[in-house]
Structures are given as C-alpha cells and as structure tokens.
Scaffold this motif. Structure first.
Motif, PDB file in Angstrom:
ATOM      1  N   TRP A 130       0.817  -1.217   0.000  1.00 15.63           N
ATOM      2  CA  TRP A 130       0.000   0.000   0.000  1.00 15.63           C
ATOM      3  C   TRP A 130       0.846   1.261   0.000  1.00 15.63           C
ATOM      4  O   TRP A 130       0.492   2.258  -0.647  1.00 15.63           O
ATOM      5  CB  TRP A 130      -0.942  -0.004   1.206  1.00 15.63           C
ATOM      6  CG  TRP A 130      -0.226   0.096   2.544  1.00 15.63           C
ATOM      7  CD1 TRP A 130       0.183  -0.935   3.334  1.00 15.63           C
ATOM      8  CD2 TRP A 130       0.175   1.307   3.211  1.00 15.63           C
ATOM      9  NE1 TRP A 130       0.817  -0.455   4.463  1.00 15.63           N
ATOM     10  CE2 TRP A 130       0.817   0.912   4.420  1.00 15.63           C
ATOM     11  CE3 TRP A 130       0.056   2.659   2.918  1.00 15.63           C
ATOM     12  CZ2 TRP A 130       1.337   1.842   5.317  1.00 15.63           C
ATOM     13  CZ3 TRP A 130       0.574   3.587   3.812  1.00 15.63           C
ATOM     14  CH2 TRP A 130       1.194   3.181   4.995  1.00 15.63           C
ATOM     15  N   TRP A 131       1.974   1.216   0.680  1.00 12.55           N
ATOM     16  CA  TRP A 131       2.776   2.433   0.787  1.00 12.55           C
ATOM     17  C   TRP A 131       3.447   2.776  -0.544  1.00 12.55           C
ATOM     18  O   TRP A 131       3.686   3.957  -0.845  1.00 12.55           O
ATOM     19  CB  TRP A 131       3.802   2.328   1.905  1.00 12.55           C
ATOM     20  CG  TRP A 131       4.801   1.209   1.762  1.00 12.55           C
ATOM     21  CD1 TRP A 131       4.694  -0.065   2.211  1.00 12.55           C
ATOM     22  CD2 TRP A 131       6.066   1.295   1.094  1.00 12.55           C
ATOM     23  NE1 TRP A 131       5.801  -0.798   1.872  1.00 12.55           N
ATOM     24  CE2 TRP A 131       6.667   0.013   1.196  1.00 12.55           C
ATOM     25  CE3 TRP A 131       6.753   2.320   0.435  1.00 12.55           C
ATOM     26  CZ2 TRP A 131       7.920  -0.255   0.651  1.00 12.55           C
ATOM     27  CZ3 TRP A 131       7.996   2.046  -0.109  1.00 12.55           C
ATOM     28  CH2 TRP A 131       8.571   0.783   0.004  1.00 12.55           C
ATOM     29  N   LYS A 133       1.952   2.149  -3.428  1.00 14.27           N
ATOM     30  CA  LYS A 133       0.859   2.748  -4.199  1.00 14.27           C
ATOM     31  C   LYS A 133       0.737   4.226  -3.824  1.00 14.27           C
ATOM     32  O   LYS A 133       0.543   5.081  -4.706  1.00 14.27           O
ATOM     33  CB  LYS A 133      -0.454   2.029  -3.925  1.00 14.27           C
ATOM     34  CG  LYS A 133      -1.629   2.664  -4.662  1.00 14.27           C
ATOM     35  CD  LYS A 133      -2.933   1.916  -4.451  1.00 14.27           C
ATOM     36  CE  LYS A 133      -4.088   2.604  -5.187  1.00 14.27           C
ATOM     37  NZ  LYS A 133      -5.373   1.876  -5.044  1.00 14.27           N
ATOM     38  N   VAL A 170      -5.536   5.501  -0.813  1.00 14.60           N
ATOM     39  CA  VAL A 170      -5.120   4.244  -0.184  1.00 14.60           C
ATOM     40  C   VAL A 170      -6.107   3.849   0.909  1.00 14.60           C
ATOM     41  O   VAL A 170      -6.451   2.668   1.068  1.00 14.60           O
ATOM     42  CB  VAL A 170      -3.692   4.387   0.381  1.00 14.60           C
ATOM     43  CG1 VAL A 170      -3.333   3.185   1.241  1.00 14.60           C
ATOM     44  CG2 VAL A 170      -2.689   4.534  -0.759  1.00 14.60           C
ATOM     45  N   ASP A 173      -9.207   1.963  -0.260  1.00 13.64           N
ATOM     46  CA  ASP A 173      -9.063   0.536  -0.550  1.00 13.64           C
ATOM     47  C   ASP A 173      -9.512  -0.321   0.619  1.00 13.64           C
ATOM     48  O   ASP A 173      -9.903  -1.476   0.442  1.00 13.64           O
ATOM     49  CB  ASP A 173      -7.599   0.205  -0.883  1.00 13.64           C
ATOM     50  CG  ASP A 173      -7.151   0.807  -2.202  1.00 13.64           C
ATOM     51  OD1 ASP A 173      -8.026   1.120  -3.040  1.00 13.64           O
ATOM     52  OD2 ASP A 173      -5.934   0.980  -2.384  1.00 13.64           O
ATOM     53  N   ARG A 174      -9.461   0.248   1.811  1.00 14.28           N
ATOM     54  CA  ARG A 174      -9.832  -0.479   3.023  1.00 14.28           C
ATOM     55  C   ARG A 174     -11.189  -0.048   3.576  1.00 14.28           C
ATOM     56  O   ARG A 174     -11.703  -0.689   4.480  1.00 14.28           O
ATOM     57  CB  ARG A 174      -8.749  -0.284   4.089  1.00 14.28           C
ATOM     58  CG  ARG A 174      -7.428  -0.929   3.704  1.00 14.28           C
ATOM     59  CD  ARG A 174      -6.266  -0.414   4.547  1.00 14.28           C
ATOM     60  NE  ARG A 174      -5.041  -1.159   4.279  1.00 14.28           N
ATOM     61  CZ  ARG A 174      -4.286  -0.999   3.208  1.00 14.28           C
ATOM     62  NH1 ARG A 174      -4.626  -0.096   2.307  1.00 14.28           N
ATOM     63  NH2 ARG A 174      -3.199  -1.714   3.029  1.00 14.28           N
TER      64      ARG A 174
END
Length: 425
Positions: A130-131, A133, A170, A173-174
């Motif tokens: 994720w980081w 991205k 980001v 996404d969660r």
C-alpha cells in the motif's frame, strides 16, 4: 438420442459443460471489472476462449454488466448475468489474463487448468504494498504537474496536495464507503488546503491549476477517451453509459472544489486558471515524464517488467503531440498522437507475454490531458469566468473526439494478427 438420468456419460458431459461455463463466467467478470479503459476486447476474448473449449459464446455488454450465453455442441445452453464495477486499479490482473487466454485459445490449457490459473490470478495480492501505491500516486501527480504550470511552486504544492490525495486513495481501498465518494472527498480536501494555504498570491497561478495535479489520479480523462473510442468503434450503449459516468465524476470533482471554496470563505471568482511564469529548467520538464511513468506503474499495479515499453510510449506520444501541434494546432496534434499511440501499442502488444494493448495505451491517455480540460472548464465556469470556462469545455469536446477517432484509426491501420483475440479496435 437423450441419455437417461444417471448415465455416467451424461454426468461427465454436464460436469464438463459446467466447468467451461463457470470459467467463462469468471473470466468475463474479471475482464469487466478491469475494463475502465474500455470493454471492446471482452466479447472477443471470451468468445475465442469459449470456442477453444468447445462452446459457442455470445456476450451482450453494457459498461458494468455483461449477459453471457454459453452453448454446448449438443445444444445445452446457460445464460448468466455478470455485474462488476469497471476500474483500472489492478492492471496486473489484465497482464496475467492475457497469456492465460492465449494458452486456452491455442489448446495448451483445458477447462480445469484454465479455471485453476484464473483462480490464482484473482487471489493474487497486488504486486506492490500500500505504501508504494501511495508513493506512486504522488509521483504520478508530480510528473504531471509541469504540464499544468512549469514552476517550482507548482511542484512544491503538488508534493503536499498529492500526498493528501494519495492517503485518501489508499484509505479507500480499506473503507468501501469512502471509495463511493472518493472524488468528492479528495477534491474537497485538496480545495480547502489549496485555498487556505497556497493560493494567496496570483503570481503563483490560478487555484485550479494548483489543485489539478493532485487530483489528476481521480480525473476521468481516460474514461472520457475510452467512452468516445467505444462510440467510434460502434459500441454505442457501452460508450454512452461510460461517457455519462465520466461526466458525473467530473461534476463530482467540481462540486468538491466549490465546497472547498465555501468552507474557506473564498469567493468562487477566485477559481481562475491563469498560469504563472515558467521557471523550471527544460531538462526537468523532460525528466518529469519518467517520474510520471514510474508513478503510473506503482499507482495502477502494473508489473515492473513493462516499465520500458510504457516509458517509450509516453515519450513517443509526447514527442508526436508536441511536433504535430506546432504544425497543425492542438486538436490536430492530439489526433496525430492518438493515431500513433494506438498503432504502436497494437504492434507492441502482439505476443502472449507482451503487455496488453489496454495497458500500453493507458499512459498515453493521461499525457493527452483531456480530463484536466473538463475540470478546468467546469470550475472556471462555476467561478463566473464564462468565456474561459466555455472555451475549455469546447476544447474538451474537440480533444475527446480527436483522441477517440485517432485511437480507432490507429488500431485500424495495423492489420489484425491471426490466431489470437488481440488486438481490438
């Protein structure tokens, strides 16, 4: 003659047909979910895979739904409605599906193996954490920033604003609820910070130009171009629906900017897009497209083995557009660049292990900057600058049409390769 119920041959035939139909359904769903850049290849690839597995397939497409009918040689048929929201967040899956479909079409993979490989593709994690991205979205914005305003101030503000936008992307996404309103939330946050901290001096350029690079990840320029290309290729329903959706996203971004102006007490008349004086060296302008390509790779989960072809196509598109614009104007230059991009991408995509055409065309979509014109036009118009706003929107219509016709023409100029489902229009 019909086989009696319980006949082993009938049971084997039913199981085999079920496996083929199940694989084609899952393949259609995955292709539809990753079709943010256009859906013209879905029917061709699914039909080719089905025929190789001994079934006839028909596909009826709209932007987010496909009606799939699979017919066995003995006349049995199954119709399935597949629904998936198109996006471009996981292009690694498109890259992995291409050799799978090629193996199925060539007879190297039967239904069981194809189904197992597709399951692995669907279950595979993203190629970057994720980081990365987050870093990719920031680099993506920084690489684009000099195209808006080639100034050090633009780069500095973009670094801050793009980080804010990347954190939201980001996080979405969660948090699925955030994803539904992400363009609005991102544009509101970027607008508040820009108007509150960075837009005090007109010498640094208009607030809209300061905001745009950070919001470029959310601007649906690729959707607009893909929609127009689908219309040009005869996919009327799909193209029209995608065009409406892209317009809705643009309006959502514009509303977020306006809400930011209201929240900070800024008059909407401050939403102008006058550019500041250039102070970046030429070498940095040239290098920015490399930064942009690295960002594209990370932000959209493109496998790193495709970096060099993407970089070459980005620089080719920019060079052709710049040269042609000097000769025949901006709209003509954009048209020529789209033709060259489509033709070269179609040639470069040949072969099962090469990058899919859709993936190769993506960075070129962005370099042609059609989406930024739409957002600039809407926000400038909302700020009361009627002439400038309508001028940007008129340019948007012309450029979208030029890109669409250019992409269709470029793909048409390249003879179709026999023996495989790619390339498409």
């Amino acid at each position: 003659m019909a086989r009696p119920v319980g006949d082993p041959q009938a049971a084997d035939g039913d199981a085999g047909f079920d496996r083929v139909a199940g694989f084609l359904t899952r393949l259609t769903r995955l292709l539809l979910r990753t079709s943010g850049e256009g859906s013209e290849l879905i029917a061709r690839e699914v039909t080719a895979a089905g025929r190789a597995l001994g079934a006839e397939v028909s596909v009826l497409l709209v932007m987010d739904t496909a009606t799939l009918t699979v017919t066995a040689p003995d006349g049995r048929a199954r119709t399935v409605i597949v629904h998936a929201a198109p996006e471009v967040a996981r292009l690694d899956r498109i890259a992995a599906v291409k050799p799978l479909v090629a193996d199925v079409v060539a007879g190297r993979a039967g239904p069981a193996e194809a189904d197992a490989r597709l399951a692995r593709i669907e279950a595979a994690p993203a190629p970057y954490p994720w980081w990365l991205k987050l870093v990719g979205i920031v680099l993506f914005s920084l690489g684009f920033a000099p195209l808006m305003q080639p100034t050090w101030y633009e780069l500095g503000t973009t670094a801050v604003l793009a980080t804010l936008a990347a954190v939201l992307a980001v996080a979405s996404d969660r948090v699925p609820r955030l994803a539904r309103v992400l363009p609005l939330v991102a544009s509101l946050a970027v607008s508040v910070v820009t108007l509150g901290l960075f837009a005090g001096d007109p010498a640094h350029g208009g607030p809209v130009l300061l905001m745009l690079p950070a919001l470029f990840f959310f601007v649906p320029g690729d959707y607009l171009s893909a929609a127009a290309a689908e219309l040009g290729a005869g996919l009327i329903t799909t193209g029209a629906v995608r065009l409406v959706y892209a317009a809705f996203l643009l309006v959502q971004l514009c509303v977020g900017v306006l809400l930011g102006a209201y929240a900070t007490g800024t008059s909407t008349t401050a939403l102008f897009d006058t550019a500041a004086t250039t102070d970046l060296p030429r070498w940095l302008l040239f290098a920015s497209w490399t930064v942009f390509t690295v960002g594209t790779l990370l932000a959209f989960a493109i496998p790193r083995r495709f970096f060099w072809p993407l970089l070459a196509l980005v620089y080719l598109t920019v060079a052709v557009q710049s040269a042609a614009t000097k000769l025949i104007g901006e709209t003509g230059g954009t048209f020529v660049a789209a033709v060259v991009l489509a033709a070269v991408a179609t040639l470069a995509s040949r072969g099962p292990e090469r990058a899919p055409r859709l993936l190769l065309v993506l960075p070129g979509f962005f370099t042609l900057t059609v989406g930024s014109l739409g957002m600039r036009g809407l926000t400038t118009l909302a700020g009361g600058h009627v002439v400038d706003g309508f001028s940007d929107l008129l340019e948007l219509v012309l450029v979208v049409t030029a890109i669409a016709v250019g992409l269709v023409l470029g793909a048409t100029l390249v003879p179709e390769r026999k023996g495989g489902p790619e390339p498409g229009p």
